[in-house]
Design a protein around this motif. Structure first.
Motif, mmCIF file in Angstrom:
data_model
loop_
_atom_site.group_PDB
_atom_site.id
_atom_site.type_symbol
_atom_site.label_atom_id
_atom_site.label_comp_id
_atom_site.label_asym_id
_atom_site.label_seq_id
_atom_site.Cartn_x
_atom_site.Cartn_y
_atom_site.Cartn_z
ATOM 1 N N ALA A 171 0.844 -1.204 0.000
ATOM 2 C CA ALA A 171 0.000 0.000 0.000
ATOM 3 C C ALA A 171 0.872 1.243 0.000
ATOM 4 N N VAL A 172 0.411 2.265 -0.701
ATOM 5 C CA VAL A 172 1.126 3.545 -0.733
ATOM 6 C C VAL A 172 0.106 4.663 -0.594
ATOM 7 N N LYS A 173 0.499 5.731 0.101
ATOM 8 C CA LYS A 173 -0.373 6.889 0.258
ATOM 9 C C LYS A 173 0.008 7.938 -0.762
ATOM 10 N N GLY A 174 -0.967 8.335 -1.581
ATOM 11 C CA GLY A 174 -0.728 9.320 -2.630
ATOM 12 C C GLY A 174 -1.207 10.691 -2.228
ATOM 13 N N LYS A 175 -1.603 11.481 -3.218
ATOM 14 C CA LYS A 175 -2.066 12.842 -2.972
ATOM 15 C C LYS A 175 -3.308 12.835 -2.091
ATOM 16 N N GLY A 176 -3.350 13.769 -1.165
ATOM 17 C CA GLY A 176 -4.498 13.866 -0.282
ATOM 18 C C GLY A 176 -4.617 12.727 0.698
ATOM 19 N N GLY A 177 -3.509 11.968 0.880
ATOM 20 C CA GLY A 177 -3.535 10.852 1.813
ATOM 21 C C GLY A 177 -4.330 9.663 1.318
ATOM 22 N N LYS A 178 -4.674 9.655 0.015
ATOM 23 C CA LYS A 178 -5.448 8.554 -0.541
ATOM 24 C C LYS A 178 -4.564 7.323 -0.706
ATOM 25 N N GLU A 179 -5.010 6.211 -0.160
ATOM 26 C CA GLU A 179 -4.228 4.973 -0.195
ATOM 27 C C GLU A 179 -4.632 4.097 -1.369
ATOM 28 N N ARG A 180 -3.650 3.478 -1.999
ATOM 29 C CA ARG A 180 -3.929 2.533 -3.088
ATOM 30 C C ARG A 180 -2.923 1.394 -3.029
ATOM 31 N N MET A 181 -3.245 0.306 -3.710
ATOM 32 C CA MET A 181 -2.354 -0.846 -3.762
ATOM 33 C C MET A 181 -1.446 -0.751 -4.977
ATOM 34 N N VAL A 182 -0.200 -1.114 -4.790
ATOM 35 C CA VAL A 182 0.793 -1.132 -5.860
ATOM 36 C C VAL A 182 1.255 -2.569 -6.046
ATOM 37 N N VAL A 183 1.310 -2.998 -7.290
ATOM 38 C CA VAL A 183 1.749 -4.365 -7.611
ATOM 39 C C VAL A 183 2.960 -4.269 -8.525
ATOM 40 N N ILE A 184 3.999 -5.060 -8.251
ATOM 41 C CA ILE A 184 5.207 -5.011 -9.072
ATOM 42 C C ILE A 184 5.432 -6.357 -9.758
ATOM 43 N N ASN A 185 6.186 -6.327 -10.860
ATOM 44 C CA ASN A 185 6.468 -7.562 -11.592
ATOM 45 C C ASN A 185 7.724 -8.245 -11.038
ATOM 46 N N ASP A 186 8.001 -9.451 -11.540
ATOM 47 C CA ASP A 186 9.118 -10.245 -11.016
ATOM 48 C C ASP A 186 10.471 -9.581 -11.245
ATOM 49 N N LYS A 187 10.627 -8.921 -12.405
ATOM 50 C CA LYS A 187 11.916 -8.291 -12.697
ATOM 51 C C LYS A 187 12.191 -7.151 -11.741
ATOM 52 N N ALA A 188 11.169 -6.362 -11.451
ATOM 53 C CA ALA A 188 11.330 -5.279 -10.487
ATOM 54 C C ALA A 188 11.609 -5.844 -9.099
ATOM 55 N N LYS A 189 10.931 -6.935 -8.756
ATOM 56 C CA LYS A 189 11.131 -7.563 -7.443
ATOM 57 C C LYS A 189 12.575 -8.037 -7.291
ATOM 58 N N THR A 190 13.129 -8.593 -8.360
ATOM 59 C CA THR A 190 14.519 -9.057 -8.322
ATOM 60 C C THR A 190 15.478 -7.885 -8.113
ATOM 61 N N ALA A 191 15.237 -6.779 -8.828
ATOM 62 C CA ALA A 191 16.091 -5.595 -8.692
ATOM 63 C C ALA A 191 16.018 -5.035 -7.274
ATOM 64 N N ILE A 192 14.824 -5.063 -6.681
ATOM 65 C CA ILE A 192 14.645 -4.560 -5.313
ATOM 66 C C ILE A 192 15.309 -5.498 -4.312
ATOM 67 N N GLU A 193 15.219 -6.807 -4.559
ATOM 68 C CA GLU A 193 15.879 -7.786 -3.681
ATOM 69 C C GLU A 193 17.395 -7.602 -3.702
ATOM 70 N N ASN A 194 17.945 -7.321 -4.874
ATOM 71 C CA ASN A 194 19.387 -7.071 -4.981
ATOM 72 C C ASN A 194 19.790 -5.841 -4.172
#
Length: 309
Positions: A171-194
């Motif tokens: 979950a991430v809070k955007g403009k006005g404190g509005k919360e939304r869900m963010v989903v990432i793909n496997d390649k991004a997940k690998t880069a973040i894990e590194n």
């Protein structure tokens, strides 16, 4: 203008506006206050003629139509507040003509340019580049605003106790404190894990605040700043052989949305992923898509190719 602070308190409490928006509101109202002092008029005696005179002054001072519209929108909200609190009886902004402007279409990178940027940094051992690569992957995979990206906290991104695991959705809070869900793909997940493997290198000797943020740094905020990320991104573009003027955090977000639309994603889904409160904001990407279709038609339709006519 004696009710500015009350208006700002209301906007923060009832509408949950972001800090940057609050600062913008205050600046707009203080600018108008200076104008009223010059023409020796009180805020509750302002007329539509006064507002039009203010618009003309802004225009003559070289203020762009988009900025003028924003300033007048702030005044409109302010006078609506005065009416709701029974300080004023009418809104002098309602019947004025605002300067026209065209919405500038967002710049986007091609899929091939995105691949060039991502692939250039996929195989590296520099901890600074590993962090930058993770940030580039994440913003393009999710469409996060740069302010949302840099302010992510460790608890937002990972789960687990002794062995931290990167979340594929969070979950991430955007403009006005509005919360939304963010989903990432496997390649991004690998880069973040590194990056997660070497994240402690950026936390050593830093404050507890820096340890809280996922992309921590020695800045006073405790996390990487917008300016630093933008500068690093420009440098990455140059090293990748791309035009740095067409590479920025905002362009990556625009590219995320545009490429989804090109791939057939529903506009409402893109709206949700970007965190737009109004579908009209998201619809600008349909214009980008239309331009892409026109260009494709011109380049490949047999009757558009001059040598065949």
């Amino acid at each position: 203008m004696q009710y500015i602070e009350q208006f700002l308190e209301m906007a923060l409490a009832e509408r949950g506006i972001a800090e940057n928006t609050l600062i913008s509101y205050k600046r707009d109202l203080l600018d108008f206050k200076v104008f009223l002092q010059k023409i020796k008029t009180e805020e509750l005696k302002v007329t539509s003629d006064n507002i039009e005179r203010y618009i003309n002054l802004l225009s003559n001072n070289g203020i762009l139509p988009r900025s003028i519209n924003r300033k007048i929108s702030t005044l409109k909200n302010y006078y609506n507040f005065l009416i709701s609190e029974h300080y004023a009886e009418y809104n002098p902004v309602l019947i004025v003509d605002l300067p026209k402007y065209q919405n500038k279409l967002p710049s986007v990178m091609s899929v091939e340019q995105i691949r060039t940027l991502l692939n250039f940094y996929d195989n590296t051992e520099s901890i600074e580049v590993v962090r930058l690569n993770a940030m580039i992957h994440l913003i393009y995979a999710s469409g996060l605003r740069v302010s949302e990206l840099i302010s992510l906290k460790l608890v937002d991104m990972v789960s687990g106790g002794g062995s931290l695991q990167v979340r594929k959705s969070f979950a991430v809070k955007g403009k006005g404190g509005k919360e939304r869900m963010v989903v990432i793909n496997d390649k991004a997940k690998t880069a973040i894990e590194n990056y997660l493997k070497i994240r402690e290198e950026f936390c050593r000797g830093k404050s507890l605040k820096a340890n809280t943020f996922f992309f921590s740094s020695s800045s006073s905020s405790g996390h990487m700043t917008r300016q630093n990320f933008a500068q690093l991104l420009k440098k990455a573009a140059i090293q990748s052989g791309l035009d740095p003027t067409n590479v920025s955090p905002h362009v990556l977000r625009h590219s995320f949305a545009s490429h989804l639309l090109e791939g057939g994603a529903d506009l409402r889904v893109i709206q949700e992923l970007l965190g737009h409160s109004d579908i009209s904001t998201t619809q600008i990407y349909t214009h980008v898509q239309t331009n892409h279709l026109k260009k494709t038609l011109k380049n490949f339709h047999p009757l558009e190719r001059k040598e065949l006519i």
